[in-house]
Scaffold this motif. Structure first.
Motif, mmCIF file in Angstrom:
data_model
loop_
_atom_site.group_PDB
_atom_site.id
_atom_site.type_symbol
_atom_site.label_atom_id
_atom_site.label_comp_id
_atom_site.label_asym_id
_atom_site.label_seq_id
_atom_site.Cartn_x
_atom_site.Cartn_y
_atom_site.Cartn_z
ATOM 1 N N SER A 36 0.846 -1.197 0.000
ATOM 2 C CA SER A 36 0.000 0.000 0.000
ATOM 3 C C SER A 36 0.876 1.239 0.000
ATOM 4 C CB SER A 36 -0.906 0.015 1.232
ATOM 5 O OG SER A 36 -1.754 -1.100 1.237
ATOM 6 N N PRO A 37 0.465 2.289 -0.724
ATOM 7 C CA PRO A 37 1.275 3.516 -0.757
ATOM 8 C C PRO A 37 1.515 4.064 0.651
ATOM 9 C CG PRO A 37 -0.484 3.610 -2.385
ATOM 10 C CD PRO A 37 -0.728 2.382 -1.550
ATOM 11 N N GLY A 38 2.758 4.367 0.935
ATOM 12 C CA GLY A 38 3.122 4.946 2.221
ATOM 13 C C GLY A 38 3.192 3.969 3.376
ATOM 14 N N ALA A 39 3.018 2.671 3.130
ATOM 15 C CA ALA A 39 3.058 1.682 4.221
ATOM 16 C C ALA A 39 4.472 1.588 4.785
ATOM 17 C CB ALA A 39 2.594 0.319 3.722
ATOM 18 N N LYS A 40 4.570 1.629 6.111
ATOM 19 C CA LYS A 40 5.857 1.521 6.811
ATOM 20 C C LYS A 40 5.729 0.436 7.866
ATOM 21 C CE LYS A 40 7.704 5.542 5.289
ATOM 22 N NZ LYS A 40 8.771 5.539 4.352
ATOM 23 N N ILE A 41 6.851 -0.262 8.136
ATOM 24 C CA ILE A 41 6.759 -1.273 9.190
ATOM 25 C C ILE A 41 6.710 -0.617 10.572
ATOM 26 C CG2 ILE A 41 7.773 -3.083 7.783
ATOM 27 C CD1 ILE A 41 10.276 -2.919 9.517
ATOM 28 N N GLY A 42 7.306 0.557 10.729
ATOM 29 C CA GLY A 42 7.173 1.301 11.978
ATOM 30 C C GLY A 42 8.066 0.812 13.099
ATOM 31 N N LEU A 43 9.339 0.578 12.803
ATOM 32 C CA LEU A 43 10.295 0.163 13.828
ATOM 33 C C LEU A 43 11.547 1.019 13.744
ATOM 34 C CD1 LEU A 43 10.380 -3.742 13.560
ATOM 35 C CD2 LEU A 43 9.249 -2.379 15.312
ATOM 36 N N ASP A 44 12.091 1.384 14.892
ATOM 37 C CA ASP A 44 13.457 1.901 14.968
ATOM 38 C C ASP A 44 14.322 0.719 15.359
ATOM 39 O OD1 ASP A 44 12.817 4.509 14.346
ATOM 40 O OD2 ASP A 44 12.741 5.178 16.429
ATOM 41 N N THR A 45 15.372 0.467 14.586
ATOM 42 C CA THR A 45 16.251 -0.667 14.865
ATOM 43 C C THR A 45 17.708 -0.232 14.846
ATOM 44 O OG1 THR A 45 16.402 -1.293 12.526
ATOM 45 C CG2 THR A 45 14.639 -2.317 13.814
ATOM 46 N N VAL A 46 18.548 -1.071 15.428
ATOM 47 C CA VAL A 46 19.992 -0.876 15.387
ATOM 48 C C VAL A 46 20.615 -2.213 14.993
ATOM 49 C CG1 VAL A 46 20.286 -1.321 17.864
ATOM 50 C CG2 VAL A 46 22.011 -0.004 16.632
ATOM 51 N N ALA A 60 -1.608 -4.926 17.837
ATOM 52 C CA ALA A 60 -2.980 -4.732 18.294
ATOM 53 C C ALA A 60 -3.855 -5.942 17.971
ATOM 54 C CB ALA A 60 -3.570 -3.474 17.655
ATOM 55 N N LYS A 61 -3.566 -6.611 16.857
ATOM 56 C CA LYS A 61 -4.401 -7.734 16.404
ATOM 57 C C LYS A 61 -3.916 -9.085 16.910
ATOM 58 C CE LYS A 61 -5.673 -5.397 12.137
ATOM 59 N NZ LYS A 61 -5.505 -5.357 10.686
ATOM 60 N N ASN A 62 -2.720 -9.144 17.505
ATOM 61 C CA ASN A 62 -2.127 -10.429 17.900
ATOM 62 C C ASN A 62 -1.595 -10.403 19.322
ATOM 63 O OD1 ASN A 62 -2.032 -12.111 15.204
ATOM 64 N ND2 ASN A 62 -1.476 -10.003 14.680
ATOM 65 N N PRO A 63 -2.499 -10.309 20.323
ATOM 66 C CA PRO A 63 -2.024 -10.322 21.711
ATOM 67 C C PRO A 63 -1.294 -11.631 22.012
ATOM 68 C CG PRO A 63 -4.438 -10.484 21.598
ATOM 69 C CD PRO A 63 -3.940 -10.237 20.208
ATOM 70 N N GLY A 64 -0.183 -11.504 22.735
ATOM 71 C CA GLY A 64 0.639 -12.674 23.041
ATOM 72 C C GLY A 64 1.750 -12.880 22.028
ATOM 73 N N PHE A 65 1.671 -12.189 20.897
ATOM 74 C CA PHE A 65 2.698 -12.293 19.855
ATOM 75 C C PHE A 65 3.163 -10.899 19.446
ATOM 76 C CE2 PHE A 65 0.452 -16.265 19.655
ATOM 77 C CZ PHE A 65 1.463 -17.197 19.493
ATOM 78 N N GLU A 66 3.139 -9.968 20.387
ATOM 79 C CA GLU A 66 3.537 -8.608 20.072
ATOM 80 C C GLU A 66 5.040 -8.509 19.849
ATOM 81 O OE1 GLU A 66 1.948 -9.447 22.934
ATOM 82 O OE2 GLU A 66 0.176 -8.190 23.189
ATOM 83 N N VAL A 67 5.426 -7.671 18.919
ATOM 84 C CA VAL A 67 6.828 -7.321 18.722
ATOM 85 C C VAL A 67 7.139 -6.239 19.750
ATOM 86 C CG1 VAL A 67 8.511 -6.300 17.134
ATOM 87 C CG2 VAL A 67 6.769 -7.901 16.275
ATOM 88 N N LYS A 68 8.214 -6.449 20.531
ATOM 89 C CA LYS A 68 8.538 -5.533 21.626
ATOM 90 C C LYS A 68 9.963 -5.015 21.495
ATOM 91 C CE LYS A 68 5.525 -8.153 24.701
ATOM 92 N NZ LYS A 68 5.462 -9.005 25.887
ATOM 93 N N GLU A 69 10.220 -3.917 22.199
ATOM 94 C CA GLU A 69 11.583 -3.386 22.276
ATOM 95 C C GLU A 69 12.493 -4.473 22.826
ATOM 96 O OE1 GLU A 69 11.693 0.258 24.484
ATOM 97 O OE2 GLU A 69 10.077 1.130 23.291
ATOM 98 N N LEU A 82 18.847 -7.290 13.678
ATOM 99 C CA LEU A 82 18.425 -5.907 13.863
ATOM 100 C C LEU A 82 17.652 -5.840 15.175
ATOM 101 C CD1 LEU A 82 17.103 -5.209 10.261
ATOM 102 C CD2 LEU A 82 19.437 -4.930 11.140
ATOM 103 N N LYS A 83 18.201 -5.134 16.160
ATOM 104 C CA LYS A 83 17.555 -5.029 17.467
ATOM 105 C C LYS A 83 16.490 -3.941 17.417
ATOM 106 C CE LYS A 83 18.415 -4.433 22.378
ATOM 107 N NZ LYS A 83 19.437 -4.236 23.409
ATOM 108 N N VAL A 84 15.297 -4.286 17.881
ATOM 109 C CA VAL A 84 14.191 -3.330 17.921
ATOM 110 C C VAL A 84 14.430 -2.360 19.076
ATOM 111 C CG1 VAL A 84 11.703 -3.029 18.244
ATOM 112 C CG2 VAL A 84 12.572 -5.004 16.945
ATOM 113 N N LYS A 85 14.588 -1.078 18.728
ATOM 114 C CA LYS A 85 14.782 -0.041 19.742
ATOM 115 C C LYS A 85 13.445 0.594 20.130
ATOM 116 C CE LYS A 85 18.481 1.205 20.864
ATOM 117 N NZ LYS A 85 19.206 0.765 22.065
#
Length: 137
Positions: free
Chosen positions: A53-63, A89-98, A74-77
């Motif tokens: 989709s136009p403008g879609a971003k994964i939305g993570l800061d990584t190092v 929001a749609k997958n409780p228990g499988f959230e991507v976390k810092e 790539l560590k999620v910061k």
């Protein structure tokens, strides 16, 4: 139109896929499952994102992390607004976390530049996250 965000179970650690075949290989309707990394207290799960989709971003800061012991990742910061926060929001228990690590993207692993390149250039992503499980002592 809302971007499609689905999950997939990591089945074969050694299977290498290029980005052209990855989009047809992964089951975008499979439920997420945590799998334990043999010989460790680390677990992995993978998710599939469609950023066509136009403008879609994964939305993570990584190092980038390059470790002879741990390998390249790539560590999620920070988790920001985007496909990952929608996934969370749609997958409780499988959230991507810092603190989680992206260890594979569309079959690419072992080189942080290849991971970044796949995220930047591919429209459909299979991201494998690894995290340390908490153990009580």
């Amino acid at each position: 139109e809302e971007p499609k965000v689905e999950a997939e179970v990591k089945e074969d650690e050694n299977k290498q896929l290029d980005s052209d075949t990855a989009k047809d290989h992964y089951d975008y309707d499979a439920p997420p499952v945590h799998t334990q990394v043999p010989g460790s207290i680390k677990q992995q799960f993978s998710i599939n994102l469609d950023k066509s989709s136009p403008g879609a971003k994964i939305g993570l800061d990584t190092v980038a992390r390059n470790s002879q012991v741990e390998g390249a990742a790539l560590k999620v910061k920070k988790v920001k607004g985007g496909l990952i926060s929608e996934w969370n929001a749609k997958n409780p228990g499988f959230e991507v976390k810092e603190g989680y690590h992206i260890v594979e993207v569309n079959g690419a692993k072992g080189d942080t530049e290849k991971l970044y390149e796949a995220i930047a250039n591919d429209k459909r992503l299979n991201l494998v996250f690894q995290f340390q499980i908490q153990t009580s002592t």
